[in-house]
Design a protein around this motif. Structure first.
Motif, PDB file in Angstrom:
ATOM      1  N   VAL A  72      30.282  35.290 -22.314  1.00  0.00           N
ATOM      2  CA  VAL A  72      29.563  35.522 -21.057  1.00  0.00           C
ATOM      3  C   VAL A  72      28.363  36.448 -21.200  1.00  0.00           C
ATOM      4  CG1 VAL A  72      31.261  37.280 -20.328  1.00  0.00           C
ATOM      5  CG2 VAL A  72      29.830  36.203 -18.619  1.00  0.00           C
ATOM      6  N   ASP A  73      28.469  37.496 -22.017  1.00  0.00           N
ATOM      7  CA  ASP A  73      27.389  38.482 -22.100  1.00  0.00           C
ATOM      8  C   ASP A  73      26.405  38.227 -23.243  1.00  0.00           C
ATOM      9  OD1 ASP A  73      28.186  39.960 -19.885  1.00  0.00           O
ATOM     10  OD2 ASP A  73      29.752  40.969 -21.069  1.00  0.00           O
ATOM     11  N   ASN A  74      26.629  37.142 -23.988  1.00  0.00           N
ATOM     12  CA  ASN A  74      25.719  36.878 -25.116  1.00  0.00           C
ATOM     13  C   ASN A  74      24.337  36.453 -24.630  1.00  0.00           C
ATOM     14  OD1 ASN A  74      27.889  37.375 -26.728  1.00  0.00           O
ATOM     15  ND2 ASN A  74      27.989  35.346 -27.659  1.00  0.00           N
ATOM     16  N   ASP A  75      23.331  36.723 -25.472  1.00  0.00           N
ATOM     17  CA  ASP A  75      22.004  36.191 -25.140  1.00  0.00           C
ATOM     18  C   ASP A  75      21.636  35.109 -26.160  1.00  0.00           C
ATOM     19  OD1 ASP A  75      21.070  37.446 -27.459  1.00  0.00           O
ATOM     20  OD2 ASP A  75      20.322  39.195 -26.373  1.00  0.00           O
ATOM     21  N   TYR A  76      20.485  34.526 -25.940  1.00  0.00           N
ATOM     22  CA  TYR A  76      20.066  33.394 -26.783  1.00  0.00           C
ATOM     23  C   TYR A  76      20.035  33.769 -28.258  1.00  0.00           C
ATOM     24  CZ  TYR A  76      16.999  30.239 -29.266  1.00  0.00           C
ATOM     25  OH  TYR A  76      16.476  29.404 -30.216  1.00  0.00           O
ATOM     26  N   VAL A  77      19.452  34.933 -28.554  1.00  0.00           N
ATOM     27  CA  VAL A  77      19.294  35.304 -29.966  1.00  0.00           C
ATOM     28  C   VAL A  77      20.662  35.462 -30.626  1.00  0.00           C
ATOM     29  CG1 VAL A  77      18.412  37.073 -31.542  1.00  0.00           C
ATOM     30  CG2 VAL A  77      17.020  36.307 -29.626  1.00  0.00           C
ATOM     31  N   GLU A  78      21.622  36.051 -29.906  1.00  0.00           N
ATOM     32  CA  GLU A  78      22.975  36.192 -30.491  1.00  0.00           C
ATOM     33  C   GLU A  78      23.598  34.820 -30.759  1.00  0.00           C
ATOM     34  OE1 GLU A  78      24.752  40.315 -28.613  1.00  0.00           O
ATOM     35  OE2 GLU A  78      24.188  38.714 -27.253  1.00  0.00           O
ATOM     36  N   TYR A  80      22.075  31.998 -31.229  1.00  0.00           N
ATOM     37  CA  TYR A  80      21.321  31.295 -32.273  1.00  0.00           C
ATOM     38  C   TYR A  80      21.584  31.928 -33.639  1.00  0.00           C
ATOM     39  CZ  TYR A  80      17.456  29.203 -34.806  1.00  0.00           C
ATOM     40  OH  TYR A  80      16.711  28.517 -35.732  1.00  0.00           O
ATOM     41  N   ALA A  81      21.533  33.267 -33.690  1.00  0.00           N
ATOM     42  CA  ALA A  81      21.690  33.950 -34.983  1.00  0.00           C
ATOM     43  C   ALA A  81      23.083  33.696 -35.554  1.00  0.00           C
ATOM     44  CB  ALA A  81      21.444  35.444 -34.815  1.00  0.00           C
ATOM     45  N   ALA A  82      24.089  33.709 -34.707  1.00  0.00           N
ATOM     46  CA  ALA A  82      25.454  33.469 -35.188  1.00  0.00           C
ATOM     47  C   ALA A  82      25.709  31.970 -35.380  1.00  0.00           C
ATOM     48  CB  ALA A  82      26.459  34.045 -34.198  1.00  0.00           C
ATOM     49  N   ASP A  83      24.772  31.144 -34.946  1.00  0.00           N
ATOM     50  CA  ASP A  83      24.920  29.679 -34.968  1.00  0.00           C
ATOM     51  C   ASP A  83      26.299  29.311 -34.390  1.00  0.00           C
ATOM     52  OD1 ASP A  83      24.169  27.098 -35.265  1.00  0.00           O
ATOM     53  OD2 ASP A  83      24.240  27.048 -37.460  1.00  0.00           O
ATOM     54  N   TRP A  84      26.505  29.834 -33.162  1.00  0.00           N
ATOM     55  CA  TRP A  84      27.789  29.708 -32.458  1.00  0.00           C
ATOM     56  C   TRP A  84      28.306  28.277 -32.526  1.00  0.00           C
ATOM     57  CZ3 TRP A  84      29.230  34.457 -30.595  1.00  0.00           C
ATOM     58  CH2 TRP A  84      30.403  34.516 -29.832  1.00  0.00           C
ATOM     59  N   PHE A  85      29.536  28.082 -32.899  1.00  0.00           N
ATOM     60  CA  PHE A  85      30.227  26.779 -33.011  1.00  0.00           C
ATOM     61  C   PHE A  85      29.924  26.028 -34.303  1.00  0.00           C
ATOM     62  CE2 PHE A  85      29.991  26.648 -28.136  1.00  0.00           C
ATOM     63  CZ  PHE A  85      31.189  27.335 -28.008  1.00  0.00           C
ATOM     64  N   SER A  86      29.032  26.574 -35.173  1.00  0.00           N
ATOM     65  CA  SER A  86      28.738  25.813 -36.396  1.00  0.00           C
ATOM     66  C   SER A  86      29.976  25.707 -37.292  1.00  0.00           C
ATOM     67  CB  SER A  86      27.578  26.434 -37.168  1.00  0.00           C
ATOM     68  OG  SER A  86      27.902  27.762 -37.521  1.00  0.00           O
ATOM     69  N   GLY A  87      30.935  26.638 -37.097  1.00  0.00           N
ATOM     70  CA  GLY A  87      32.167  26.604 -37.893  1.00  0.00           C
ATOM     71  C   GLY A  87      32.946  25.307 -37.723  1.00  0.00           C
ATOM     72  N   TRP A  88      32.722  24.599 -36.611  1.00  0.00           N
ATOM     73  CA  TRP A  88      33.473  23.355 -36.397  1.00  0.00           C
ATOM     74  C   TRP A  88      33.076  22.268 -37.389  1.00  0.00           C
ATOM     75  CZ3 TRP A  88      37.763  23.618 -33.865  1.00  0.00           C
ATOM     76  CH2 TRP A  88      37.910  24.567 -32.850  1.00  0.00           C
TER      77      TRP A  88
END
Ligand SMILES: CC(C)(O)CC(=O)SCCNC(=O)CCNC(=O)[C@H](O)C(C)(C)COP(=O)(O)OP(=O)(O)OC[C@H]1O[C@@H](n2cnc3c(N)ncnc32)[C@H](O)[C@@H]1OP(=O)(O)O
Length: 258
Positions: A72-78, A80-88
């Protein structure tokens, strides 16, 4: 690794059973669960004693989506930088056939996880949907692509643009789900289907999974050429000799997974 915190893992004969185990949060897929699930599925994939994997959820949901509280509190850069969900991506690289046994909610990332599996067996309480639009986001674990390929543009647009859920009967009619059984029978049905797959030749079931998945990724002509080449490759296995000889000799095959 055996001290899983968000999942449980069991081996029953040639079937690996992974249970998502955050029932208080309806098995919401936080990063820890994603890491554990991907690691467990990869471990089972590397185990030649396992011929099929079943994934199910503890409690009243398969999974109610990615963990909203974690994002909920993440921003775009976080993101993108973590490449959220790329682990799937490691999960979809698993070559062993995977069955999703779905009871209750399979929403957002839960529906997307089910669609990353090879077969979805639904209990009659199952509810599928991509409700991200109601949260001010869109699907992010492949839902817009896999749902559209599974049920077509018209139905996928209906679900993704409204955020409504569909029940098990509608999901089966739409082609998302391969069969619907009473909710209390869904795990047994999935396990027995997995046992059937696990009794067959593992290299050949892997090849079958690979060629069906190619239908999602290639044009028809190249998909057919790929299938033919992999079909030819089955003749490099001992299990092709055994399977065809057993038919000719009117006996059951004894596959060696070689
Ligand atoms: C991967 C992406 C990019 O595609 C994005 C996503 O997946 S975003 C998430 C999409 N999913 C949703 O929007 C569904 C959210 N959940 C619900 O709408 C409801 O929980 C419900 C309709 C599935 C069930 O409602 P109900 O029976 O009333 O149970 P609740 O009290 O709402 O939930 C129990 C408990 O679980 C927590 N919960 C449920 N879903 C999530 C979630 N996705 N993330 C985090 N936590 C979730 C809920 O907050 C409750 O916990 P407490 O707050 O009581 O501690």
């Amino acid at each position: 690794m055996t001290d899983w915190k968000t999942i449980t893992v069991e081996r029953r004969d040639r079937v690996g059973l992974i249970t998502l185990n955050r029932p208080d949060a309806l098995n919401a897929l936080n990063l820890e669960l994603m890491r554990e699930l991907v690691a467990a599925a990869s471990d089972l994939d590397a185990d030649t004693g396992i011929g099929a994997i079943v994934i199910t959820g503890a409690g009243k949901a398969f999974a109610a989506g990615a963990d909203i509280k974690e994002m909920v509190d993440n921003d775009y850069v976080e993101m993108y930088a973590a490449d959220w969900f790329s682990g799937w991506s490691r999960f979809t690289a698993v070559r062993t056939p995977i069955i999703a046994a779905v009871s209750g909610y399979a929403l957002g990332g839960g529906c997307e996880l089910a669609m990353m599996c090879d077969i979805i067996i639904a209990g009659d309480t199952a509810k599928f949907g991509q409700p991200e639009i109601k949260l001010g986001v869109i699907p992010g674990m492949g839902g817009s692509q896999r749902l559209t390929r599974a049920i077509g543009k018209a139905r996928a647009m209906d679900l993704i643009l409204t955020g409504r859920t569909m029940d098990a009967v509608e999901a089966e009619r739409a082609g998302l789900v391969s069969r619907v059984v009473p909710a209390d029978a869904v795990l047994d049905e999935a396990m027995s289907t997995a046992a059937t797959i696990g009794s067959l030749s593992l290299p050949i079931t892997m090849m079958a999974k690979e060629v069906v998945n190619a239908a999602y990724e290639t044009m028809l002509e190249s998909g057919i050429r790929f299938e033919r080449r992999v079909f030819h490759a089955t003749f490099a296995t001992e299990d092709q000799k055994e399977g065809m000889s057993a038919f000719v000799e009117k006996r059951d095959p004894e596959f060696k997974n070689r």
